[in-house]
Design an enzyme around this catalytic site. Sequence first.
Site, PDB file in Angstrom:
ATOM      1  N   TYR A 176      83.694  43.243  42.012  1.00 46.35           N
ATOM      2  CA  TYR A 176      82.685  42.422  41.348  1.00 46.35           C
ATOM      3  C   TYR A 176      81.626  43.394  40.841  1.00 46.35           C
ATOM      4  CZ  TYR A 176      78.763  39.188  40.747  1.00 46.35           C
ATOM      5  OH  TYR A 176      77.700  38.487  40.233  1.00 46.35           O
ATOM      6  N   ASP A 215      85.817  40.502  38.334  1.00 51.21           N
ATOM      7  CA  ASP A 215      84.780  40.295  37.321  1.00 51.21           C
ATOM      8  C   ASP A 215      84.197  41.660  36.975  1.00 51.21           C
ATOM      9  OD1 ASP A 215      82.696  39.542  35.729  1.00 51.21           O
ATOM     10  OD2 ASP A 215      81.696  38.272  37.199  1.00 51.21           O
ATOM     11  N   HIS A 316      83.124  30.471  35.988  1.00 55.78           N
ATOM     12  CA  HIS A 316      84.259  31.290  35.565  1.00 55.78           C
ATOM     13  C   HIS A 316      85.545  30.491  35.764  1.00 55.78           C
ATOM     14  CE1 HIS A 316      82.220  35.399  35.483  1.00 55.78           C
ATOM     15  NE2 HIS A 316      81.302  34.606  36.025  1.00 55.78           N
TER      16      HIS A 316
END
EC number: 3.1.-.-
Length: 702
Positions: A176, A215, A316
Amino acid sequence: MKIITWNVNGLKTLMNYSPWYALKTYDAVLKELEADILCVQELKIPRSNLTKAQACPPGYDAFLSFPHSGKGYSGVGVYTSQSVVVPHKASEGITGLSISPKDPSSSVPTSSPSSLPLPADDHVLPYPDVSSIPLFKTEPTPERPNPPPEQPLWKLDVEGRSLTLDLGMFILINVYCPNETNEDRLPFKLNFLTVLEARVKELVKNGREVMVVGDMNVVHRPSDHGEGTLASKQNGFWDHPARQWFDQFLEPKGIMTDIVRSAFPEREKMFTCWNTKIDARASNYGTRLDYILVTKGLLPWVKSCDILPDIRGSDHCPVYVDLHESLPPLSPEEKPRLLADMLNVPFQPSISISTLKANSSSERSDQEGEEQARNVKVVGKPREDGTRVANEPPKLATMFYPEFSAKSIKSFFQPVQKVAPSKAPATATDKVNDQIVVVDLTDESDELMAPRSIPAKPQRPSSQTLPAPIPTSTASKQHQKAWGDIKPTETRPKIQNRTKSSPIKPNGGQTSLVSFFAPSTPSSTPPTASTLAFKKRRSSPPHSISPDKKLKRPRSDSDEPDAKHTSAERSEPDEAADRAYALQLAQEEEQAFAKETESNTDPKIDPDSGEPAPSAAQLWTGLLKKVEPPRCRVHQAPCVERTVTKQGPNKGKKFWLCSLPLGPGHDSGGKKNGRLREEVNLEYKCDYFIWGTDARKQNAEK
């Protein structure tokens, strides 16, 4: 094997959205997603708030990484199906600086909220030499002569942003990446990306295949941005340093392949993130921030991959890749290559990958003999149905957390479930230390269980065995006298709930004042002396009486003092007289109010216009009625109402905006960083704005 990556934007809040709120457990969510490996980002939950259902779903091994600060932000996790693959090793971070620092005075943390210090052998090795990596630094500028100081590299590993798992055939890295919330965070973000690239290259140099999911918080191409088609965005798109890094990290310049973009090179609006505050997902106006990146050796195993925009629950959407269960042999002499065998064979540097691929399809007995000679063990014994028996996962797994692995103290206080026997067992009683012990004579178990002692139930003493009354003091006698003639066996009378016998409302409207003073329905049970005394104390005359009221209080015989009458005998007539007096007052007040109301209903003439003035009811109706939505000036479409939620003087205020959806070229206004007038697309939302109070004034003027 299906691998899914998903930024859930809060592991706890995921269950509040459809269809997940209908599922009772987190393992049901994993089954609904049909994921063999689920990589999640942005958990937003500290370890102290983690539940066993979230950390240890049945049938899965979980690996979680939390920020060291303990705050509910960031955090990543990986859930692996025990019937498919058991990771050989698992570690947090990307720098490797947490492995036993040589300097005892070093401030580098060797443990994390997820685990105790891990030995070097339990880490997924090797790590890059971070001392030789060129890092990004903020240089002083005329606008910023004193930039923030450079942060040490070990801080890249303390925000819970990366997990690395060794799956045998390849290394899985779940990340992330930091977001660029302000200018001061840009060096931290670029250094994280730079060290991540060095980590991947070091693993590839040692013969490993790598898959990076998560991500990335970077838009790769203009087509991955909602406004990438505008000329103003395309001109300066590559000026951002994070996009420059990402472009050289991916093929053809780099070693990683974006498999979803490779599968759909010409697809537009393939976005994975939307701004939910402005409802941008409805018009698919977003960005592409979530990726699955693989090295070239894993490309033949990719069966399918895509985004899953129809799955809700976060800002998302998930992205998945499905791997083949088997591949054709490399030569005619070999057998097909099985994914299950390659996943469950740990990588050994002394054995080439081609040797493992060739031996993975041979007979089980021959394979075990060759692997034993090479000191390679098979992880996960196969069952007849093709699944595997799960072995023990790495030490980073959540099943080793003390709060989930140890027996909870609450279990010692759970009531023992009683099982009714089919036949009444023979029992015997004994007395040990003045306690009755029940012994089951039909128990045939060999274990010697300690008898459960049951304390003898104390018997309530009868009236004949009551102790002698204790002499009361003077204060207690005065207290008993104040309460009236209340016997010891009686309890204090309870005040009845008014809702049980509420007065009847006149004409179906609001309850009138007279109904509160109307005599109540007589009870079938005669009141006791103590009840009458209690009512006597609660009754009282009206507090204030207007001096111009010429009403006479009805008199009764109880008003004359009589020493022969007790207080209980005088209470009932006094209460009836007070009620009648209050009833007379209330009736007169209601009559006066009715006359005043009738006089106010007469139409009044406005002296300015000469027309009848609006009544009070009309004024209140106009004030409280729902405001008609204003229409934007560009599209003449009804606007939508919104509320300010940001902290400040305007929090809670209502305002109206254009109701059309967002899209490329929507009018964001001519303010700073606003839309160029020549790029405004009138098919999408305009910049109309009006406060709710101003909208009411406009309706009033109309």
